[in-house]
Structures are given as C-alpha cells and as structure tokens.
Design a protein around this motif. Structure first.
Motif, PDB file in Angstrom:
ATOM      1  N   SER A  12      33.736  40.509  42.848  1.00  0.00           N
ATOM      2  CA  SER A  12      33.057  41.610  42.168  1.00  0.00           C
ATOM      3  C   SER A  12      33.781  42.886  41.845  1.00  0.00           C
ATOM      4  CB  SER A  12      31.721  41.934  43.203  1.00  0.00           C
ATOM      5  OG  SER A  12      31.337  43.263  42.990  1.00  0.00           O
ATOM      6  N   CYS A  55      29.023  41.922  48.230  1.00  0.00           N
ATOM      7  CA  CYS A  55      28.832  40.756  49.397  1.00  0.00           C
ATOM      8  C   CYS A  55      29.031  41.588  50.773  1.00  0.00           C
ATOM      9  CB  CYS A  55      30.032  39.779  49.338  1.00  0.00           C
ATOM     10  SG  CYS A  55      31.748  40.222  49.394  1.00  0.00           S
ATOM     11  N   HIS A  92      36.845  38.445  47.720  1.00  0.00           N
ATOM     12  CA  HIS A  92      35.970  37.553  48.310  1.00  0.00           C
ATOM     13  C   HIS A  92      34.894  37.030  47.167  1.00  0.00           C
ATOM     14  CE1 HIS A  92      37.329  38.640  52.490  1.00  0.00           C
ATOM     15  NE2 HIS A  92      37.056  39.930  52.232  1.00  0.00           N
ATOM     16  N   CYS A  93      34.382  37.690  46.713  1.00  0.00           N
ATOM     17  CA  CYS A  93      33.388  37.223  45.468  1.00  0.00           C
ATOM     18  C   CYS A  93      33.801  37.560  44.114  1.00  0.00           C
ATOM     19  CB  CYS A  93      32.018  38.003  46.122  1.00  0.00           C
ATOM     20  SG  CYS A  93      31.931  39.681  45.818  1.00  0.00           S
ATOM     21  N   CYS A 129      37.113  42.583  44.291  1.00  0.00           N
ATOM     22  CA  CYS A 129      36.813  41.791  45.640  1.00  0.00           C
ATOM     23  C   CYS A 129      37.356  40.609  45.857  1.00  0.00           C
ATOM     24  CB  CYS A 129      35.337  41.940  45.873  1.00  0.00           C
ATOM     25  SG  CYS A 129      34.868  40.969  47.655  1.00  0.00           S
ATOM     26  N   CYS A 153      33.315  45.877  49.505  1.00  0.00           N
ATOM     27  CA  CYS A 153      32.592  45.356  48.464  1.00  0.00           C
ATOM     28  C   CYS A 153      31.271  45.598  48.610  1.00  0.00           C
ATOM     29  CB  CYS A 153      32.905  43.961  48.620  1.00  0.00           C
ATOM     30  SG  CYS A 153      31.771  43.194  46.932  1.00  0.00           S
TER      31      CYS A 153
HETATM   32 ZN   LIG Z   1      32.737  40.940  47.550  1.00  0.00          ZN
END
Ligand SMILES: [Zn+2]
Length: 170
Positions: free
Chosen positions: A137, A160, A134-135, A132, A157
């Motif tokens: 993961s 998140c 963004h995070c 991901c 994701c």
């Molecule tokens: Zn994420």
C-alpha cells in the motif's frame, strides 16, 4: 595464504557472503557499498562507500569485511572508505532490493535521496512516499525519524496497520 594466491573475482565472491550488520539478509555487495577490490602485492584492498557519511555501522562493516577475508586466509586486508561519489540506491542489486522487501524493510526511495541531495543544508524535508513492504500500500505514515537503528526510519502502514522500517539515505 596471501592476496597473491587469489583472484579479484574470488574476493568478490567471498564479500558476497558478508552480511550487512543492520540488515542480515542482505550482503554488503548486494547493498552496493563495496565499490572496488584490488590486489596490491600481498595485500587485498577493499573500497567501501557508506550509505551515508555518518553511518555508525561503517566500522562494523569494515571489521566484518576484514574478518571474512582473514577467515579465507588473506592476512593483509586494507579497507579504504570513499565518500565521493555518494552511495545511491542504484548501486543496490535487484536481489538486494528484493531481500530488503522480503525482510519487511521498505527499500530506499529515489525521491528521498534527491531531496536530501538538493537541500543538504536543510534539515527539515518532506518524508518520502514509501510503499508498505507487507501489503504494498502507498498509504503509509512516518512515525519516527529513527527506527531500530539510526539508518532506518519507522513507518506505519495505514491499510494493514503494520509498522515497518524504512531504510533511509542521507
Ligand atoms: Zn501495509
């Protein structure tokens, strides 16, 4: 002005300002699709390798490159597209990969290329494990083979819950 008045280095610098039409935060140079620049008499010849052979953005990219060099005063610009060797993520600069991630697009995963390369004739293939953007993961899921453009796939994701585009390579 003609190509006689500029250096190859200067042309590379100008091309570094040409954004990829699909991912405006990354230049065509950072994406690694500009393979060569040479000056032939008064003409400037730019060799481009598309991220995959059917990439619908290629004409737009060729037009953007021509327009940028025209704007810098080079009138005679020729675009050559070279399909072999095929583009790989190794050609992307570190800055390009970082920009892609900052933009919320997961950079291409090498595994995806290997799979499609080895089984070019097989349409169904495992979706690559994509982190991901963004995070970070690793728990993500392919939700659609086609994202906002044909060059991207849509992922979600599982941690998140954010959807994101994955820049795929064929
Ligand atoms: Zn994420």
């Amino acid at each position: 002005m003609t190509a006689l008045d500029v250096s190859v280095e200067q042309v590379w610098e100008w091309l570094g300002e040409v954004a990829d039409p699909e991912i405006p935060v990354i230049s065509v140079v950072d994406l690694g699709i500009v393979r060569a620049v040479r000056l032939e008499g008064e003409a400037c010849v730019v060799t481009i390798t598309p991220t995959y052979s059917g990439c619908p953005a290629m004409q737009v990219i060729a037009d953007s490159v021509s327009a940028a060099l025209n704007a810098h005063g080079i009138e005679d610009v020729r675009i050559e597209s070279r399909l072999s060797p095929a583009w790989t993520t190794d050609w992307m600069s570190a800055a390009g990969k970082a920009a892609l991630k900052g933009y919320g697009i997961a950079p291409p995963v090498q595994q995806a290329i290997d799979i499609s390369g080895l089984h070019a004739g097989i349409r169904r293939r495992a979706a690559p494990d994509v982190a991901c953007p963004h995070c970070s993961s690793p728990h993500t899921q392919l939700t659609s083979e086609f994202g906002s453009t044909p060059c991207k796939a849509l992922y979600k994701c599982l941690d998140c819950r954010e959807p994101f585009d994955y820049f795929k390579c064929h």
